[in-house]
Scaffold this active site. Structure first.
Site, PDB file in Angstrom:
ATOM      1  N   PHE A 178       0.620  -1.111   0.064  1.00  0.00           N
ATOM      2  CA  PHE A 178       0.048   0.059   0.033  1.00  0.00           C
ATOM      3  C   PHE A 178       0.835   1.237   0.015  1.00  0.00           C
ATOM      4  O   PHE A 178       0.819   1.815  -1.088  1.00  0.00           O
ATOM      5  CB  PHE A 178      -0.874  -0.016   1.216  1.00  0.00           C
TER       6      PHE A 178
ATOM      7  N   LEU B 168       6.136 -10.188  -2.623  1.00  0.00           N
ATOM      8  CA  LEU B 168       4.447 -10.341  -3.121  1.00  0.00           C
ATOM      9  C   LEU B 168       3.859 -11.495  -2.251  1.00  0.00           C
ATOM     10  O   LEU B 168       3.275 -12.237  -2.938  1.00  0.00           O
ATOM     11  CB  LEU B 168       4.575 -10.939  -4.814  1.00  0.00           C
TER      12      LEU B 168
ATOM     13  N   ALA C  93       7.075  -5.375   5.393  1.00  0.00           N
ATOM     14  CA  ALA C  93       6.703  -6.065   6.678  1.00  0.00           C
ATOM     15  C   ALA C  93       5.507  -6.770   6.741  1.00  0.00           C
ATOM     16  O   ALA C  93       4.650  -6.802   5.787  1.00  0.00           O
ATOM     17  CB  ALA C  93       6.313  -4.813   7.653  1.00  0.00           C
TER      18      ALA C  93
ATOM     19  N   THR D 150       5.679   2.721  12.916  1.00  0.00           N
ATOM     20  CA  THR D 150       4.306   2.888  13.301  1.00  0.00           C
ATOM     21  C   THR D 150       3.997   3.788  14.735  1.00  0.00           C
ATOM     22  O   THR D 150       4.834   3.423  15.450  1.00  0.00           O
ATOM     23  CB  THR D 150       3.341   1.869  13.216  1.00  0.00           C
ATOM     24  N   ASP D 151       3.147   4.469  14.950  1.00  0.00           N
ATOM     25  CA  ASP D 151       2.951   5.258  16.061  1.00  0.00           C
ATOM     26  C   ASP D 151       2.405   4.005  17.189  1.00  0.00           C
ATOM     27  O   ASP D 151       2.405   4.253  18.529  1.00  0.00           O
ATOM     28  CB  ASP D 151       1.914   6.106  16.077  1.00  0.00           C
TER      29      ASP D 151
ATOM     30  N   TYR E 284       2.175  -7.305  16.485  1.00  0.00           N
ATOM     31  CA  TYR E 284       2.297  -6.467  15.366  1.00  0.00           C
ATOM     32  C   TYR E 284       3.453  -5.220  15.916  1.00  0.00           C
ATOM     33  O   TYR E 284       4.324  -5.038  15.409  1.00  0.00           O
ATOM     34  CB  TYR E 284       1.333  -5.910  14.395  1.00  0.00           C
TER      35      TYR E 284
ATOM     36  N   LYS F 188       7.370  -4.455  15.452  1.00  0.00           N
ATOM     37  CA  LYS F 188       7.688  -2.998  15.161  1.00  0.00           C
ATOM     38  C   LYS F 188       8.711  -2.324  16.128  1.00  0.00           C
ATOM     39  O   LYS F 188       9.809  -1.706  15.373  1.00  0.00           O
ATOM     40  CB  LYS F 188       6.475  -2.040  14.579  1.00  0.00           C
TER      41      LYS F 188
ATOM     42  N   LYS G 281      -7.864  -4.117   5.890  1.00  0.00           N
ATOM     43  CA  LYS G 281      -7.546  -3.091   6.779  1.00  0.00           C
ATOM     44  C   LYS G 281      -8.923  -2.300   7.053  1.00  0.00           C
ATOM     45  O   LYS G 281      -9.974  -2.258   5.976  1.00  0.00           O
ATOM     46  CB  LYS G 281      -6.650  -1.686   6.373  1.00  0.00           C
TER      47      LYS G 281
ATOM     48  N   ARG H 298      -8.365   6.997  16.843  1.00  0.00           N
ATOM     49  CA  ARG H 298      -7.078   6.802  15.858  1.00  0.00           C
ATOM     50  C   ARG H 298      -7.003   8.105  15.027  1.00  0.00           C
ATOM     51  O   ARG H 298      -7.950   8.619  14.866  1.00  0.00           O
ATOM     52  CB  ARG H 298      -7.344   5.819  14.862  1.00  0.00           C
TER      53      ARG H 298
END
Ligand code: NAD
Length: 340
Positions: free
Chosen positions: A12, A36, A82, A124-125, A148, A152, A187, A212
């Site tokens: 994405f 992929l 990732a 990521t936050d 996850y 990270k 998502k 969020r």
């Protein structure tokens, strides 16, 4: 800048970033390294795939032979690849640790031995974990609460340790939730939109008060490019400035844009692992000239339109994806899960 290696460039955010780089006159070569997986699609690159400046290599970031060969030929690395879906991490945590931590290490090993001018590690936050009040700056403690986010956080620390130990010019970016065209329908925004467009119902957890920050993917790419060009090695940059919404508020926007009402929403009990609120400050990156540009209403309308116009892109993915499965039994604390 000369040649940029982009891992995860068929995903994405990576695919949006690749298109942006190809438009930069000072960049002579962009190479995508992407395995992929179910989340990566050459179609995300569109016409950019045929650009003479682009090389596409199907390969795994855990494969040190491929990684060495590519890192050697590039001056800059931007690392997106990732396992990125929170829900999958509930039942496939090993894959997250393997790709996100060990895969990152493979790239860093190559960068430290072969040398690069800049290595941007995209994070990521969610590494800061849930915050009931206030907002995390870059020095805030890491308190990830789901596998996850833990993977990270671990990869961020490994990346920064390679700067300290071996002098690899690493910068880490941490953004809030991204939205925009080409996001996998597992998502929450594309999951809700694709279900609503098909006339199906969506599920809302608890009272829908999970907060969020929603950042347009192009704004995140702007921040990442600034860090690539001008970020100070060893530094972390939060990338925020999107719009804060509860899941219920977001659902209301999506219902309206898809032309349906609250009858399309099924309320289910909340689950334990659904972090109540993420929040971070992003003052530091403004010193590099960052400012988010995209208006949420306009960006979300455009995103919904993209899914409306491109069912051929998402319908086949839904058949093979977790998003299409009833997952109650798979999640640790009950309830179908969805997050960025
Ligand atoms: P994505 O799942 O859409 O894309 C991930 C890409 O990585 C896919 O193309 C996939 O094929 C590739 N990949 C996965 N494992 C690989 C491996 N072992 N070797 C090579 N390629 C592999 O993810 P995304 O949403 O574009 O996220 C990109 C990065 O940004 C991730 O690191 C994610 O943690 C981070 N991030 C995402 C968000 C968000 O809202 N989507 C927010 C903050 C940070």
């Amino acid at each position: 800048m000369r040649a940029v290696l982009v891992t995860g460039g068929a995903g994405f955010i990576g695919s949006h970033f690749v298109k942006r780089l190809l438009g930069c006159e000072d960049i002579s070569q962009v190479t995508v390294l992407d395995a992929l997986t179910y989340a990566g699609h050459i179609e995300n690159l569109g016409e950019a795939f045929l650009d003479p400046k682009l090389d596409f290599v199907e390969g795994n970031i855990l494969d040190s032979a491929v990684v060495d060969r590519l890192v050697e030929r590039h001056s800059h690395v931007v690392h997106f690849a990732a396992e990125s879906h929170v829900d999958r991490s509930f039942y496939e945590a090993g894959a997250f640790l393997s790709t996100n931590v060990l895969g990152t290490r493979t790239l860093l090993n190559a960068a430290s031995r072969l040398g690069v001018d800049k290595f941007v590690h995209v994070s990521t936050d969610e590494v800061y974990g849930p915050l009931l009040s206030g907002a995390a700056d870059e020095s805030a403690p890491l308190r990830p609460s789901v596998p996850y986010a833990a993977s990270k956080a671990a990869s961020d620390l490994v990346a920064l340790s390679y700067h300290q130990t071996y002098g690899v010019p690493v910068c880490v970016t941490r953004s809030s939730n991204n939205y925009g065209p080409c996001q996998h329908p597992e998502k929450i925004i594309p999951l809700f939109v694709t279900r609503l467009l098909k006339g199906e119902q969506v599920t809302l957890h608890g009272s829908g008060q999970h907060m969020r920050n929603w950042l347009h993917v192009e704004d995140n790419c702007t921040g990442i490019e600034l860090v690539l060009r001008a970020g100070t090695p060893g530094q972390i940059y939060n990338i925020g400035g999107g719009t804060d919404f509860t899941t219920k508020e977001l659902t209301g926007h999506l219902l309206r844009l898809c032309g349906v009402d609250w009858d399309s929403v099924v309320h289910v009990p909340d689950r334990r692992c659904n972090d109540i609120r993420y929040a971070m400050t992003w003052d530091k990156i403004t010193s590099l000239g960052y400012r988010p540009e995209r208006d949420f209403e306009e960006g979300l309308t455009e995103t919904v339109d993209w899914y409306r116009r491109n069912p051929d892109r998402w319908a086949p993915l839904m058949r093979n994806s977790h998003a299409a499965r009833p997952t109650v039994a798979l999640t640790p604390a009950g309830g179908e899960a969805h997050d960025h």
